[in-house]
Structures are given as structure tokens and as C-alpha cells.
Design an enzyme around this catalytic site. Structure first.
Site, PDB file in Angstrom:
ATOM      1  N   ILE A 258       3.409 -10.564  25.435  1.00 60.10           N
ATOM      2  CA  ILE A 258       4.377 -10.695  26.343  1.00 60.10           C
ATOM      3  C   ILE A 258       4.669  -8.995  26.217  1.00 60.10           C
ATOM      4  O   ILE A 258       5.467  -9.150  27.154  1.00 60.10           O
ATOM      5  CB  ILE A 258       5.083 -11.913  25.812  1.00 60.10           C
ATOM      6  CG1 ILE A 258       5.135 -11.341  24.774  1.00 60.10           C
ATOM      7  CG2 ILE A 258       5.408 -13.499  26.238  1.00 60.10           C
ATOM      8  CD1 ILE A 258       6.934 -12.017  23.843  1.00 60.10           C
TER       9      ILE A 258
ATOM     10  N   GLY B 278       1.215  -1.689  18.835  1.00 59.92           N
ATOM     11  CA  GLY B 278       0.149  -3.188  19.462  1.00 59.92           C
ATOM     12  C   GLY B 278       0.689  -4.046  20.110  1.00 59.92           C
ATOM     13  O   GLY B 278       2.211  -3.786  20.795  1.00 59.92           O
TER      14      GLY B 278
ATOM     15  N   ASP C 274      19.423   2.899  17.132  1.00 54.01           N
ATOM     16  CA  ASP C 274      19.333   2.672  18.714  1.00 54.01           C
ATOM     17  C   ASP C 274      19.666   0.990  19.247  1.00 54.01           C
ATOM     18  O   ASP C 274      18.718   0.549  19.505  1.00 54.01           O
ATOM     19  CB  ASP C 274      17.392   2.694  18.362  1.00 54.01           C
ATOM     20  CG  ASP C 274      16.548   2.751  19.801  1.00 54.01           C
ATOM     21  OD1 ASP C 274      17.768   3.148  20.276  1.00 54.01           O
ATOM     22  OD2 ASP C 274      15.654   2.358  19.880  1.00 54.01           O
TER      23      ASP C 274
HETATM   24  N1  ADE Z   1      10.078  -9.875  22.603  1.00 58.72           N
HETATM   25  C1  ADE Z   1       9.590  -9.082  21.525  1.00 58.72           C
HETATM   26  N2  ADE Z   1      10.084  -9.922  20.023  1.00 58.72           N
HETATM   27  C2  ADE Z   1      10.362 -11.162  21.155  1.00 58.72           C
HETATM   28  C3  ADE Z   1      10.677 -12.361  20.425  1.00 58.72           C
HETATM   29  N3  ADE Z   1      11.267 -12.298  19.572  1.00 58.72           N
HETATM   30  N4  ADE Z   1      10.938 -13.106  21.960  1.00 58.72           N
HETATM   31  C4  ADE Z   1      10.622 -12.836  22.954  1.00 58.72           C
HETATM   32  N5  ADE Z   1      10.166 -11.592  23.586  1.00 58.72           N
HETATM   33  C5  ADE Z   1      10.056 -10.573  22.626  1.00 58.72           C
END
Ligand code: ADE
EC number: 2.7.10.1
Length: 948
Positions: free
Chosen positions: A597, A603, A716
Site C-alpha cells: 500500500i 521499505g 512531525d
Molecule cells: N499506511 C501506513 N500505515 C498504515 C496503516 N496503519 N494503515 C493503513 N495505511 C497505512
């Protein structure tokens, strides 16, 4: 300029006729009406009109003209127009020369010849027509009117030209200016600063063809000693001053200074008060401090200590230092009997030093015994020595006869547990002065006094806690008396109980590990009230919950962390230990990765499922560490897990665990269906109610309140680092970056070398790296703005440098479209320059709670900013505003029409918007609705005492 020429018009066929108007005033007219005769050619000419400065000349004609239908029998010969001509010349001409070179301006027709009255009568109407003549370049010109058979009465002829009238803008004077002949080009005019003002940026205005001043640029500012009032720079009154040029007010003279003349640039110090060389000329005047107080001496066999308290009067300064001067006064003058003093031996050692001390104590070594020393402790500050004031001294005389060993009796171990040892010793006797307390110094025998701890006790016994099991400790004790310390007792070695062997010695103790001190107190209390069994239950329950909170004891240093505090993994020598302590190891076979995603610095980020046997499987996000990493990268990657693993709050992203014992290394966290808040809002622009948006901000405030209570500073906080779940619950994430902001594309390098997300960061954090929970509050205000503007980029496309400069000048982001005033005021409160004036997260939270509980009341009535809030000019230029509503393409239309300030656009109507050349109806609507909302905000802000 107005030129009307009557009487000098001179052709026989036009008649000069004087009539009376309705008020019986004479009107001089020129009339012609030869409508029955064909081929008319009747001329009327003006006298020679001097051009003066004009380049484009306008002629306004007022006349009546009968329509031919109203005159019987004239068809064919009657006309309804006449012609306007002009002729340019350097000198007046004869009539003959005139005819040949004449130029036609226009054929003039009447707009209205007659109007019909209610009774059906026809009434002659006066027409007004304006024509532009030129460009005119010669010294003068004539106008001429040609009748070709109409019935005309020429009532007036006004000849004029346009100019931009002399004006004062931004403290610069602009002279009367005549526009260019070419109507599309502007005349650039430089302004001259008014008296007592100086240029900041070259002041300029542009003179438009219609005689309007457009696009003000640059400015002048009042010089030193002067401040702006009603467009002028006026001298500061006596008692006030202005040290720098600029558009600031005259300031009242600071404390203990005054100015007696007008236009003072500095206030001089009152008698007895001074400014140090390094002080700015604008600060209060100060004086030397009074003497130090409560000077006492303490002595033991090797060291002599002086301690004192700061003076009552610091002289108004904070730069107090102390000098210790020493005299040896051990003889009397034989004749006079007066004590003889001389400077002390040069080899007397002062720790840390004798002069310029900032602390209120000093140790003195290598003194002689059986001597009277007199110490003078002088308080000084930056203005000491500037006047004739006496030195501020406190004195003490110390007799070193007392120095020498005085031992504490035998030290015994009363009992020991795994982590504590109880000691006692006989009360010290025969000491030269009263006992203040005992100091017990101890260290691990194996460590050979590399680091030691100490504790004090008023009684001749102590329970030393926080020790390691099965470890031998070395103890020694000394006494502090009013006259100083005695020597230490010999070393005594005692061991703590072995692990598994809970108690050893006389007294029962449940102490274990880091809870010792609290538990012991509780236990002793319990024994006293003879409810041991019950209390043990209580203590164990406390231990369990607190163990969960990981309150830690730093081995060997005798320091406790507060309960419920965050532990910085960087304090671990081996960060792997921190991961082990705070993150659960997950068997990789329990994880099913489904899809990628996103990508992080270390990474890929994937989504998937976590199935731990015996538990329902859950959706998770999995951060992976790509192969080929070095050890430092692995540590940095896992750092986030050891931070996140310490938190347990519904608005903080939850760590499920880590995979560290197999490849790839992974961090597994709860899955947030709607991803990052900024992109989520951008994709759903305008789709939420204010209450839903406030709900999101509340969630973030809950998370941040928790983090700040834990002592964790995020550094941040930004919408991109907030994750949103399927129920719109917002959770704070991205913890790994609190030390290095490599992963954040918004982070830029600052002058000090740090990498910082400038637009989200408080000024003190940018300028000198002062991050705190209140700098997080500043970022929170920016997140509020991001939420209310549906993911707009803070400060739009401005450069980071411009953002820093404008924040420093006091500008702040304006309320996003449709944002209730109260919320914008809360943002402004979060963006107070002084960090201690910003609200704390718990205050933000309770404010949002009130808003949610009673949105109407709060949104409609809570218009008053907190009393201590300064006025903020809204951070907006026309360009910024247009950017914010995605109408940037019209910047030039606004600027060219002279709309340069927020104020000026707030009164624009739909017609004004059309007039400046915005033709698309959708765009007209968008701009108008934004102007209306702006107008509303301005109104609210002005009502609540804010300035724009
Ligand atoms: N992107 C980074 N962390 C995430 C998470 N916990 N749930 C969905 N998208 C993400």
C-alpha cells in the site's frame, strides 16, 4: 481642468441666445434650426484652447436636439445629428486656415430628443455626450460644431483631461500625474517619502488612464524618533522614544529612564541606573544588586564550603554573578589592637573558581588549619562598577580549628532485600556543632567507585533502595554539621539478597525491582496499621499495573523515572533491548501479507492479516525493512516500534508487534482503512460537516494530550502523519522520526543543520531546535488548518524562507473557507509566538469537547479571543487568497484593477467581479462566495477586536 467657451463661438448661422431655466437663471446657449432648407452647413467654432498637460482631452457636450417627427413639413431636409471637429495648432489661427486642416471627432446624435409626459405632452430633454479628442500634442486646439440641418441648442461644452490627483500612500507623496495617451499602459510614478520618513522599498504607484492610482508598491517608514499618525511621521512626545526606523509606535521610556525632548531616539537612564555595554538602548535601566544573603560556611577536614542565597534586589537584571574574596585575619596589631588582615595564600583552591560564579556556593581547598579566614562574597551584575555605588558584599569569618576527622560509629546492616539494604549507626557525638544530617555514599563494589550514589538522612539510619540483587555494595557515612562535614566512616560492604530470595534480615519487605521506594513506604504503613495481608494484595496489584507502564530504574544511578513516562529508546546502550522490552515478537507464520500500500524510507508498507492463535484475526499494516540494510538502519527502523509499543491510547496507532528474528524484519500495526489524513481529505473535498471535521481534530487532540502527558514530543505532527480508520477515527502515527526526519519529504534543512518540516514547525524549534509539547501545539494548529481546508498545503506555494519571514513578521494563516471563527481563533492561539502563551493539549481538547457538545452556542457566540491573545494580521495577499480558492489565474485581473488588499476585495460585488474581466459564471460564483465568507470573517474578527 475645465474649459467652457461661450461667446467666442462665431458663425452667423448659430445664434447666441440667452434663455431662463426653471429656476429663472439665465442659460447661454448657441442654437441653430434651419430644418426646412436643404444642404445646410453651419459652423460654430471655439476659441483656441491651450492644451496644458493634457494628452487625452475629453469634451462633454450638453445639448437639446428636436426630433424631426415633432416638426411638421420637414421630411427630407430635417436632420437629427451634428458633427464635432477639432484642430490642433501651436498658435491661434485665422478662420481661413482653420477650414482646411480640421479633423472629425464624431457625429453626435441625441440619446433622447423628447420624452412623453403623463399628459401626453412632449418635453425637450437635455442630452449629455462625452467624446475623447486626440491624442493632442500641439500647444492648443480648436473645437468646431457642424450643423447639417438639425434643430439644436448647445447648452454647454466642457473640455477636460484626466489625471491621477496628488496623493499620499504608505507615507510617500505622489504628485499629480497625467495618464498615458495609450489607455492600456500605466504611468509608473515614484513617491517621495513624507518628512521624517525613509524608504523601505521604493514606493511606487501606477497612474491608470481613468485617473485612478493602481498597484501600490514599496513603502516609506517613519525615521527614528518619529511614528506614523494620520499619514504623517510625527515626533515622539517627551517620555517616549523610537530607536529604530519602521512602522512602529513610539514606546514609553522603559523603567528607570526618561526622555525630555521631542523626537527622542533613546531614553537616558535615571540617576543611579545604568545600561551595560551589551544592553540594547531600548531596555530598562538597571543598577548593581544588593549584597548576597544568608552567607554560611561549612567545614570538614579537607574542604571549606561557602553557601549563600541571592540578593533581595537583583537590580532589575538576571546576569548576577558572585566573586569570592579571601582575607586571612589571624593577628592583631600590637599597638592598636586592631585585627590585621592580609590577602589569602595564593595556593588556596576555589572550586569551581573564585570569581564570576553563577551558582550560590563555592568549595575551598588547601586552606591552613587554625587560621581565621574572612571571605567577602560580592554580588555583581552587568552594571556593577558603572557608577559610584558601593560594592555589594556579604562577609563571613571561618576558623579552621574545627577542621579534622570526626567519625561516625560502626555502620550496621539491619536487613537486606533483593533491591534494598537498611543501615543504621550510633548517633554521632562530641561534634563541634549541631548535626544537620548524615550523608550515605554507596557504590557497587565491582564498579570500584566509577559511579556512586548518595542519599541523606536526618536519622542515624537509612533504607537504601534501587539496588541490584546479589550485589555487594560499599557504604560509608559522614555527618554534616553547621560547621561542615566530618570525615567519612570507613567503608562497609553489604550485599543485597539473591534473586528468588525475597527478604533477608530482620524486617519483612516486599520490595522488588523499581517499585521499591513506593512499596516500602506503603508496606511500612501497612505493618503499622497491622493490615499486612490486605496491603500486600494492594501492593501487588499496583505493581502489576505499574509494571505494565514500565516505570524504570536506571541501574546504579539512584534515579527514578516518573510513573507513566515515555522512555527514549536512545537511552539504551543497546537499542535491541528497548525493542525487546516494548514490542512483542510475532511469529511470521501468523502474518499474511496481502498487498503493497505504500513505500517508506526503509521499505514497502503492506496491508495484510494477523492471526495469533486463540485470537480473532485482524487487519494490519506491515512495514518491512528492505534487504541489504546495515545495522544502524535496522536500529532506526525498529526505533519506531520501541516508541509506539509504549503507548496505549485509542488515538495513537497501535503496535501489534515486530518480527526481528527472521527476515524480513517487520513492524506490524493496526490497519487504518482510510490511510493518511491529508490525502483522505483532499479526495473528499467539501464532503464533511464542521462537526465531523471537529471530531477528527478532537481525536488528534486526545492522542496528543496522551503523548504530551507521557513526555513524548512528536516533532512531525502533520495531517500526512495522521491515519484515519473506517469510522473516521484519527490516530497519531509516525514516531520513528522524532530524531531524524529523513523520511519526511516536507522536512528541509535549517541553518543549524537540522531537518525540519518548516510549515508545521514552531518558530523557536526552527530557529534554535527548541522542540517541546508546546511546539507540538503549534503543529497541531497547522493540522487544524489542514483539516478545515480539506488538505490544502499550509502557506500554499510560498517558499519555506518566505514562510519563516512572514511568521516572524506576525502573519498567520487565514481561516479556511467555511471555518468557524472560534476554530480559527483556536488556531491563532496555537500559533502564538511566545510558546508559553500557547494552550496545552488538554485545554485544546476541552475546548473542542465544548464545541462538540454545544456546537451552535460555541460557534455562534464564542467570538472573543482569550484575553491574552495578540492581534494577528491575517496572513493573506490577493494572490494567496486566489490560490486558496484555486482561482490563481485571475491574480493579474485583481492587481491591474487596483485590488491589492484583503479589505479592498471584501466589498466587491458581482458587477465588480465581471468588470475586472472574470467572465465564466462558475468562476464568478466561486469568487463571490469566497468574498462573502471573507467578509463575514472580517466582520467577526473586527467585532472580536482583531485587526486585519
Ligand atoms: N499506511 C501506513 N500505515 C498504515 C496503516 N496503519 N494503515 C493503513 N495505511 C497505512
Amino acid at each position: 481642468m475645465e474649459q467652457t467657451n461661450r461667446g467666442r463661438l462665431a458663425d452667423a448661422t448659430w445664434d447666441a441666445i440667452t434663455e431662463m431655466d426653471e429656476q429663472n437663471r439665465p442659460i447661454h446657449t448657441f442654437q441653430v434650426c434651419h430644418v426646412m432648407e436643404p444642404n445646410q452647413n453651419n459652423w460654430l467654432r471655439s476659441g483656441w484652447i491651450q492644451r496644458q498637460a493634457a494628452q487625452r482631452v475629453y469634451v462633454e457636450l450638453r445639448f437639446t436636439l428636436r426630433d424631426c417627427n415633432s416638426i411638421p413639413w420637414v421630411s427630407g431636409t430635417c436632420k437629427e445629428t451634428f458633427n464635432l471637429f477639432y484642430l490642433q495648432t501651436e498658435e491661434p489661427l485665422s478662420a481661413v486656415a482653420f477650414q482646411s486642416r480640421i479633423m472629425k471627432v464624431d457625429t453626435i446624435a441625441a440619446d433622447e430628443s423628447f420624452t412623453q409626459t403623463d399628459l401626453g405632452d412632449r418635453v425637450l430633454r437635455l442630452n449629455t455626450e462625452v467624446r475623447e479628442v486626440g491624442p493632442v500634442t500641439r500647444r492648443g486646439f480648436y473645437l468646431a460644431f457642424q450643423d447639417v440641418g438639425a434643430c439644436i441648442a448647445l447648452v454647454s461644452v466642457k473640455v477636460f483631461y484626466k489625471r491621477c490627483p496628488s496623493t499620499v500612500r504608505n507615507l510617500a507623496v505622489f504628485p499629480d500625474t497625467v495618464p498615458h495617451t495609450d489607455s492600456s499602459s500605466l504611468v509608473e510614478v515614484r513617491g517621495a517619502c513624507v518628512e521624517n520618513a525613509e524608504e523601505r522599498d521604493t514606493p511606487k504607484l501606477y497612474c491608470g488612464a481613468d485617473g485612478d492610482w493602481l498597484v501600490p508598491l514599496g513603502r516609506c517608514v517613519c525615521s527614528i524618533g518619529h511614528a506614523e499618525m494620520d499619514g504623517d511621521c510625527r515626533a515622539c512626545k517627551p517620555g517616549s522614544f523610537k530607536a529604530y526606523s519602521g512602522n512602529t509606535e513610539c514606546s514609553k521610556c522603559p523603567s528607570h529612564s526618561s526622555s525630555h525632548d521631542q523626537a527622542a531616539t533613546i531614553c537616558h537612564c535615571d540617576k543611579g541606573f545604568y545600561r551595560a555595554i551589551k544592553d540594547s538602548s531600548t531596555v530598562a535601566c538597571t543598577r548593581p544588586p544588593s549584597a548576597p544573603r544568608n552567607l554560611v560556611s561549612l567545614i570538614n577536614d579537607t574542604a571549606l564550603f561557602l553557601q549563600w542565597t541571592p540578593p533581595i534586589d537583583t537590580g532589575g537584571r538576571e546576569d548576577i554573578t558572585y566573586n569570592v574574596l579571601c582575607q586571612r585575619c589571624d593577628g592583631r596589631d600590637g599597638d592598636s589592637g586592631v585585627t590585621q588582615c592580609e590577602p589569602c595564600e595564593p595556593d588556596l583552591r576555589f572550586i569551581p573558581r573564585p570569581l564570576s560564579l553563577t551558582a550560590t556556593s563555592v568549595a575551598i581547598l588547601d586552606f591552613a588549619t587554625h587560621v581565621n579566614y574572612t571571605f567577602h562574597v560580592e554580588a555583581a551584575n552587568g552594571v556593577s562598577g558603572l557608577g559610584v555605588s558601593p560594592r555589594s558584599l556579604a562577609n563571613v569569618t571561618v576558623n579552621t580549628n574545627q577542621a579534622g576527622p570526626a567519625l561516625v560509629g560502626v555502620v550496621r546492616k539491619d536487613w537486606a532485600s533483593q533491591n534494598s539494604i537498611a543501615l543504621s549507626w550510633p548517633e554521632a557525638e562530641k561534634l563541634p556543632s549541631e548535626i544537620v544530617d548524615y550523608e550515605v555514599k554507596y557504590f557497587e563494589k565491582e564498579q570500584e567507585q566509577l559511579s556512586y550514589s548518595s542519599t541523606r538522612t536526618k536519622n542515624p539510619s537509612v533504607v537504601v533502595t534501587g539496588l541490584r540483587p546479589s550485589t555487594v555494595y560499599v557504604f560509608h557515612v559522614r555527618v554534616r554539621t553547621a560547621a561542615g562535614y566530618t570525615a567519612y566512616s570507613p567503608n562497609y560492604e553489604f550485599a543485597t539478597a539473591a534473586e528468588g530470595n525475597e527478604h533477608e534480615g530482620r524486617r519483612l519487605c516486599l520490595c522488588s525491582h523499581w517499585l521499591c521506594s513506593r512499596k516500602e513506604k506503603a508496606l511500612i504503613f501497612c505493618v503499622e496499621i497491622k493490615k499486612l495481608v490486605l496491603c500486600q494484595g494492594y501492593i501487588k496489584a499496583r505493581m502489576k499495573s505499574e509494571e505494565k507502564r514500565r516505570t524504570r530504574f536506571r541501574a546504579g544511578h539512584g534515579l527514578y523515572f516518573m510513573f507513566f513516562t515515555y522512555v527514549d529508546p536512545d537511552t539504551y546502550e543497546d537499542p535491541t533491548q528497548a525493542v525487546e522490552e516494548f514490542a512483542k515478537e510475532i511469529d511470521p507464520s501468523y502474518i499474511c501479507i496481502e498487498r503493497v500500500i505504500g513505500a517508506g524510507e526503509f521499505g514497502e508498507v503492506c496491508s495484510g492479516r494477523l492471526h495469533i492463535p486463540g485470537r480473532m484475526d485482524i487487519a494490519v499494516a506491515i512495514k518491512t525493512l528492505k534487504g541489504g540494510y546495515v545495522e544502524q538502519q535496522r536500529r532506526d527502523f525498529l526505533r519506531e516500534a520501541s516508541i509506539m509499543g509504549q503507548f496505549d491510547n485509542p488515538n495513537i496507532i497501535r503496535l501489534e508487534g515486530v518480527v526481528t528474528r527472521s527476515r524480513p524484519v517487520m513492524i506490524v500495526v493496526e490497519y487504518m482503512e482510510n490511510g493518511a489524513l491529508d490525502s483522505f481529505l483532499r479526495a473528499r473535498d467539501g464532503q464533511f460537516t464542521v462537526l465531523q471535521l471537529v471530531g477528527m481534530m478532537r481525536g488528534i487532540a486526545v492522542g496528543m494530550t496522551y503523548l504530551s502527558d507521557m513526555g513524548y514530543i512528536h516533532r512531525d505532527l502533520a495531517a500526512r502523519n495522521i491515519l484515519v480508520d473506517e469510522n473516521l477515527v484519527c490516530k497519531v502515527s509516525d514516531f520513528g522520526m522524532s530524531r531524524v526526519l529523513e523520511d519526511d519529504t516536507e522536512a528541509a534543512y535549517t541553518a543549524t543543520g537540522g531537518k525540519i518540516p518548516i510549515r508545521w514547525t514552531a518558530p523557536e524549534a526552527i530557529a534554535y531546535g527548541k522542540f517541546s509539547s508546546v511546539s507540538d501545539v503549534w503543529s497541531y494548529g497547522i493540522v487544524m488548518w489542514e483539516v478545515m481546508s480539506y488538505g490544502e498545503r499550509p502557506y500554499w506555494e510560498m517558499s519555506n524562507q518566505d514562510v519563516i519571514l512572514s511568521i516572524d513578521e506576525g502573519y498567520r494563516l487565514p481561516a479556511p473557507m467555511g471555518c468557524p471563527v472560534t476554530l480559527h481563533q483556536l488556531m491563532l492561539h496555537c500559533w502564538q509566538k511566545e510558546s508559553n502563551q500557547r494552550p496545552r493539549f488538554n485545554t485544546v481538547l476541552s475546548f473542542l469537547d465544548k464545541l462538540i457538545i454545544n456546537p451552535k452556542v460555541t460557534i455562534d457566540t464564542c467570538r472573543h479571543p482569550p484575553d491574552d491573545m495578540p492581534d494577528y494580521p491575517l496572513f493573506i495577499s490577493i494572490g494567496d487568497w486566489l490560490d486558496s480558492i484555486k482561482m490563481s489565474q485571475y491574480k493579474n485581473n485583481f492587481l491591474a484593477a487596483g485590488y491589492t488588499t484583503l479589505d479592498s476585495i471584501s466589498t466587491m460585488s458581482l458587477d465588480d467581479i465581471r468588470r475586472i474581466g472574470i467572465c465564466l459564471i462558475g468562476h464568478q460564483r466561486r469568487i463571490l462566495s469566497s468574498i462573502q465568507s471573507l467578509r463575514l470573517q472580517l466582520h467577526h474578527i473586527q467585532q472580536s477586536g482583531f485587526q486585519v
